[in-house]
Design a protein around this motif. Structure first.
Motif, mmCIF file in Angstrom:
data_model
loop_
_atom_site.group_PDB
_atom_site.id
_atom_site.type_symbol
_atom_site.label_atom_id
_atom_site.label_comp_id
_atom_site.label_asym_id
_atom_site.label_seq_id
_atom_site.Cartn_x
_atom_site.Cartn_y
_atom_site.Cartn_z
ATOM 1 N N GLY A 118 0.886 -0.650 0.156
ATOM 2 C CA GLY A 118 0.004 0.242 0.168
ATOM 3 C C GLY A 118 0.875 1.374 -0.084
ATOM 4 O O GLY A 118 1.959 1.275 -0.553
ATOM 5 N N HIS A 119 0.455 2.061 0.236
ATOM 6 C CA HIS A 119 1.062 3.813 0.417
ATOM 7 C C HIS A 119 0.369 4.567 1.473
ATOM 8 O O HIS A 119 -1.076 4.461 1.859
ATOM 9 C CB HIS A 119 1.361 4.466 -0.873
ATOM 10 N N LEU A 120 1.161 5.421 2.074
ATOM 11 C CA LEU A 120 0.524 6.345 3.018
ATOM 12 C C LEU A 120 0.816 7.707 2.609
ATOM 13 O O LEU A 120 2.440 7.533 2.844
ATOM 14 C CB LEU A 120 1.110 5.758 4.360
ATOM 15 N N ARG A 121 -0.265 8.702 1.905
ATOM 16 C CA ARG A 121 0.509 9.890 1.698
ATOM 17 C C ARG A 121 -0.354 11.131 2.916
ATOM 18 O O ARG A 121 -1.819 10.471 3.368
ATOM 19 C CB ARG A 121 0.839 9.954 0.444
ATOM 20 N N LEU A 122 -0.366 12.325 3.309
ATOM 21 C CA LEU A 122 -0.643 13.181 2.868
ATOM 22 C C LEU A 122 -1.146 13.697 1.994
ATOM 23 O O LEU A 122 -1.290 14.807 1.152
ATOM 24 C CB LEU A 122 0.492 14.576 3.737
ATOM 25 N N ALA A 123 -2.462 13.283 2.036
ATOM 26 C CA ALA A 123 -3.534 13.949 0.885
ATOM 27 C C ALA A 123 -3.802 15.823 1.456
ATOM 28 O O ALA A 123 -4.315 16.443 0.032
ATOM 29 C CB ALA A 123 -4.884 13.144 1.466
ATOM 30 N N ARG A 124 -3.835 16.332 2.314
ATOM 31 C CA ARG A 124 -4.425 17.468 2.166
ATOM 32 C C ARG A 124 -4.185 18.462 3.769
ATOM 33 O O ARG A 124 -3.500 17.494 4.688
ATOM 34 C CB ARG A 124 -5.429 18.228 2.516
#
Length: 431
Positions: A409-415
């Motif tokens: 998977g992947h974890l990111r700062l969307a906003r």
């Protein structure tokens, strides 16, 4: 080691030269002797032709007829009875002359001389014998020259072997010395050591084995260090919660004490599960995972953490889309990632925290948002382990992203403001 290799090569070359050179020297000597005897026999045959007429008339050959045909050789003549007639041969006749009088040419050595005797014939009858001889040392001088040449070639061969051995010793010894040094560094705890290939099969095999061992030890040490830091980070919040509840219970009634003990047991159980999961994740001992109902899992996890947010007068709620698919993910990894995001919102965020589970096509998206002031750090610094610009320890978000990526998977700062973190997980195959 280099000297030993050179000495061994030179010794082997010397033994080979001696074993080959001695028989060759003997063969050269025998060949020279046979060649000289044939030459003497040729001279004796010529002399026999010259004296044949004189001996057949019972006369004595003249000095001209017995002149020496070559330097360092001398002739002698014997009649048909073996009596010495003229020349410089032995008197009485020796065994060589006796054989020649019997019609057989004789050749060989007698003390320090090479001797040839041939019969003198006239009209088919043996009328005498010619004996020719010369000193062995004088006649075989080419043998000494040949031996000197052989010795020179042997010295040259050993010298060439010495030069080649020095180069090969450097080529072989240097990687072995590097291998020894690398093994010592590995024993001293330097697991980053690596050896390059040197195109020597055995040394490369040993070097590859050492490289694999160093890589495994380095990976093991990195896992253990990561586990220590991650366990400390992940256990800090439940331990703090447990400590606060127990301290509060000390000032409360017996009923409040019972409630605090019950909550403390739940926190202890959570700590125990966290330790087991972190050990499993750190050692990569997980087996194939079954599809996880992310919506149900997130709902239960949020319910377990609601008390932590209530204690600081903040709301924690969930929004779960009913059509959200299951995800192919490890429960342990998902729990730790969600715990990091909730702890991050609890410590650094503000206002209501909302966890949303939604269908994002081929993936399941889990959004964690709060009403905080926002995040100004770039993505690279935000998820960097031990970042100098991190507001906390710099471990939590780096751990969460690593666990997410390990699960595909992947974890990111969307906003960035107000902050929304999005965890993307592979949707499980419905079949």
């Amino acid at each position: 080691m280099r000297r030993r290799l050179v000495r061994l090569a030179v010794l082997a070359a010397t033994v080979a030269v001696v074993l080959f050179g001695l028989p060759l020297a003997v063969a050269v000597t025998q060949y020279a002797q046979i060649y000289k005897l044939l030459d003497l026999e040729r001279l004796a045959d010529r002399a026999a032709l010259r004296v044949a007429a004189s001996l057949s008339d019972d006369g004595a050959p003249s000095a001209e007829e017995l002149r020496d045909d070559a330097t360092l050789t001398y002739l002698s003549v014997y009649d048909h009875d073996g009596a010495f007639v003229r020349g410089r041969g032995p008197d009485p006749a020796d065994r060589f002359v006796d054989e020649a009088l019997n019609g057989i040419s004789a050749a060989g050595t007698d003390r320090d001389e090479l001797v040839v005797a041939v019969p003198v014939t006239h009209d088919g009858e043996v009328v005498g014998a010619i004996r020719i001889a010369g000193p062995t040392r004088a006649l075989l001088w080419p043998v000494a020259a040949a031996w000197a040449g052989l010795v020179g070639l042997a010295v040259l061969a050993v010298g060439v072997v010495w030069l080649i051995a020095r180069r090969q010793a450097v080529k072989l010894a240097r990687p072995l010395e590097e291998l020894t040094e690398a093994a010592q560094r590995l024993g001293d705890g330097d697991f980053a050591v690596r050896l390059a290939a040197v195109d020597v099969l055995e040394i490369d095999a040993a070097g590859n084995s050492l490289n694999r061992t160093a890589a495994r030890l380095d990976d093991l040490l990195a896992r253990e260090r990561a586990f220590s830091a991650e366990a400390s980070h992940q256990l800090r919040t439940p331990l703090t919660s447990l400590r606060l509840r127990l301290e509060t219970a000390l000032d409360g009634t017996s009923e409040e004490l019972r409630s605090a003990v019950t909550a403390g047991l739940r926190s202890a159980e959570r700590i125990e599960h966290t330790i087991d999961e972190l050990l499993s994740l750190a050692r990569d001992t997980r087996s194939d995972v079954a599809p996880v109902d992310v919506g149900r899992f997130v709902g239960e996890a949020v319910q377990q953490r609601s008390a932590d947010f209530t204690a600081v007068r903040r709301d924690l709620r969930t929004v779960i889309e009913p059509e959200a698919p299951h995800a192919s993910v490890s429960v342990a990894a998902l729990r730790q990632v969600l715990a990091v995001l909730l702890d991050n919102s609890l410590e650094h965020g503000a206002g209501t925290v909302e966890v949303t589970v939604r269908d994002a096509g081929d993936v399941v998206a889990v959004d964690v948002s709060d009403e905080g002031p926002g995040i100004s750090l770039p993505d690279s610094a935000l998820f960097e382990r031990r970042s100098a610009s991190a507001a906390g320890t710099g471990i939590g978000l780096a751990l969460a992203r690593r666990l997410a990526e390990a699960e595909g998977g992947h974890l990111r700062l969307a906003r960035p403001a107000p902050p929304v973190f999005t965890l993307l997980l592979r949707a499980a195959d419905p079949h």
